[in-house]
Design a protein around this motif. Structure first.
Motif, mmCIF file in Angstrom:
data_model
loop_
_atom_site.group_PDB
_atom_site.id
_atom_site.type_symbol
_atom_site.label_atom_id
_atom_site.label_comp_id
_atom_site.label_asym_id
_atom_site.label_seq_id
_atom_site.Cartn_x
_atom_site.Cartn_y
_atom_site.Cartn_z
ATOM 1 N N LYS A 155 76.066 43.024 -39.124
ATOM 2 C CA LYS A 155 77.096 41.945 -38.532
ATOM 3 C C LYS A 155 76.135 41.414 -36.848
ATOM 4 N N GLY A 156 75.373 42.565 -36.737
ATOM 5 C CA GLY A 156 75.250 42.616 -35.281
ATOM 6 C C GLY A 156 73.447 42.236 -35.064
ATOM 7 N N ILE A 157 73.072 41.810 -36.610
ATOM 8 C CA ILE A 157 71.864 41.913 -36.024
ATOM 9 C C ILE A 157 71.640 39.858 -36.012
ATOM 10 N N ASP A 158 70.936 40.038 -34.831
ATOM 11 C CA ASP A 158 70.949 38.664 -34.659
ATOM 12 C C ASP A 158 69.928 37.199 -35.101
ATOM 13 N N VAL A 159 71.034 36.856 -36.008
ATOM 14 C CA VAL A 159 69.723 35.418 -37.199
ATOM 15 C C VAL A 159 69.741 34.483 -36.376
ATOM 16 N N GLY A 160 69.508 34.076 -35.289
ATOM 17 C CA GLY A 160 69.536 32.524 -34.553
ATOM 18 C C GLY A 160 68.377 32.721 -34.657
ATOM 19 N N GLU A 161 67.374 33.354 -34.279
ATOM 20 C CA GLU A 161 65.938 33.313 -34.914
ATOM 21 C C GLU A 161 65.464 34.175 -36.086
ATOM 22 N N ASP A 162 64.069 33.483 -35.939
ATOM 23 C CA ASP A 162 63.792 33.988 -37.829
ATOM 24 C C ASP A 162 63.108 35.344 -38.102
ATOM 25 N N ILE A 163 62.923 36.632 -36.790
ATOM 26 C CA ILE A 163 62.602 37.476 -36.903
ATOM 27 C C ILE A 163 64.049 38.348 -36.953
ATOM 28 N N GLY A 164 64.960 37.639 -37.135
ATOM 29 C CA GLY A 164 65.970 38.322 -37.495
ATOM 30 C C GLY A 164 66.507 38.022 -39.147
ATOM 31 N N ILE A 165 66.433 36.587 -39.128
ATOM 32 C CA ILE A 165 67.056 36.964 -40.176
ATOM 33 C C ILE A 165 65.737 37.755 -41.246
ATOM 34 N N ARG A 166 64.392 37.640 -40.992
ATOM 35 C CA ARG A 166 64.280 38.645 -42.005
ATOM 36 C C ARG A 166 64.877 40.254 -41.849
ATOM 37 N N ASP A 167 64.592 40.199 -41.030
ATOM 38 C CA ASP A 167 65.341 41.916 -40.706
ATOM 39 C C ASP A 167 66.516 42.206 -40.834
ATOM 40 N N LEU A 168 67.292 41.232 -40.708
ATOM 41 C CA LEU A 168 68.932 41.460 -41.690
ATOM 42 C C LEU A 168 68.261 41.693 -42.649
#
Length: 313
Positions: free
Chosen positions: A138-151
């Protein structure tokens, strides 16, 4: 190093009949076998331990030594608090030395052969509690593209318990999102099908949108890529997961294998089905010609859907 200078490093209190073969053995390691000075030093250290023990047992010639003495030597080191790994290292040096004595007709048999060090306690794999995993994802920041990938990476790790190398090798064609599974190529090129939970599928679908934008007019086979359109490397994944672990305040370093251990532990705790977990993780005892030998995929999927914390709909 000359035999004279080598002998100076060994306590003069030992009987010459014991010391001289040790000196010659160490000399052979250094000159004929080209062992590094550090390796020779380690052998010397282990054999001096043996000499000290033999002195306490009033043994003055190598032909006097028996297997029982080596067993007692191992037990003596264990009582002194030496770790099983250290004792195993000492026994290995002794075996090599005794083989040398046999070749040189100074012993008829190797008294250390078959003597084993105490078993080291098995370290249980480190896991992350269910609520901590949930907080992390839940804490992974998906506000940036790289966060979406990392999630998507983190969700897939935890959802399916795959290894780091297996995730790195994943291609877009290995996914079957309609059937909620992925084809995994594991150790020894063994292939298995693993289920993917609903939340992982959701995260992957969001990533695929970003992936398409990153690729623009080009193409790539890899499921997870960098902004430079290269396959995401193992080291990069390790760094990203470690970063998110610190970002959410997780105790200890978060590495990809923790997801695998956590997936297996949480699934086993909920289901009690060890065979299903073995199938999911692709352990080495599975058949090389069939993906599932003792459990069909539907049974595995049913266990998964009922038991995995992030597969429940």
């Amino acid at each position: 190093m000359s035999q004279a200078s080598e002998k100076e490093l060994i306590d003069k209190q030992f009987a010459d009949s014991l010391v001289q073969p040790v000196v010659l053995f160490l000399e052979q390691l250094a000159t004929q076998k080209n062992y590094s000075p550090l390796t020779v030093q380690n052998y010397r250290r282990q054999l001096i331990k043996l000499l000290l023990f033999l002195q306490s047992e009033s043994i003055e010639r190598w032909e006097q030594i028996k297997t029982i003495h080596i067993r007692q030597f191992s037990a003596f080191n264990h009582r002194k608090g030496l770790s099983p790994k250290s004792i195993a290292l000492t026994l290995s040096a002794c075996r090599s030395f005794f083989d040398y004595l046999i070749i040189n007709n100074q012993l008829e048999f190797n008294p250390a052969r078959g003597v084993k060090a105490p078993k080291a306690p098995k370290n249980l794999p480190k896991t992350v509690a269910v609520d901590q995993v949930a907080a992390l994802l839940k804490g992974i920041d998906v506000g940036e593209d790289i966060g979406i990938r990392d999630l998507a990476v983190a969700e897939l790790f935890y959802s399916s318990g795959i290894r780091l190398a297996e995730l790195v090798r994943l291609n877009i064609d290995d996914l079957d999102l309609a059937e909620s599974n992925a084809r995994i190529t594991g150790k020894g090129q063994k292939t298995r099908i693993v289920p993917i939970g609903r939340l992982a599928i959701k995260a992957i679908k969001e990533w695929l949108k970003i992936r398409e934008v990153w690729l623009v007019s080009t193409s790539a086979d890899a499921l997870f890529i960098t902004q430079q359109k290269n396959r995401l490397s193992p080291r990069s994944i390790q760094k990203r997961m470690e970063y998110w672990g610190k970002f959410v305040g997780l105790n200890g370093r978060l590495h990809p294998h923790k997801f695998r251990h956590s997936c297996a532990t949480h699934l086993l705790e909920s289901s009690g089905d060890l065979r299903a977990v073995q199938e999911l993780l692709g352990h080495a005892n599975l058949s090389t010609t069939q993906v599932y030998t003792h459990l069909d995929f539907q049974q595995l999927a049913d266990v998964y859907d009922k038991a995995h914390p992030r597969a429940k709909k």
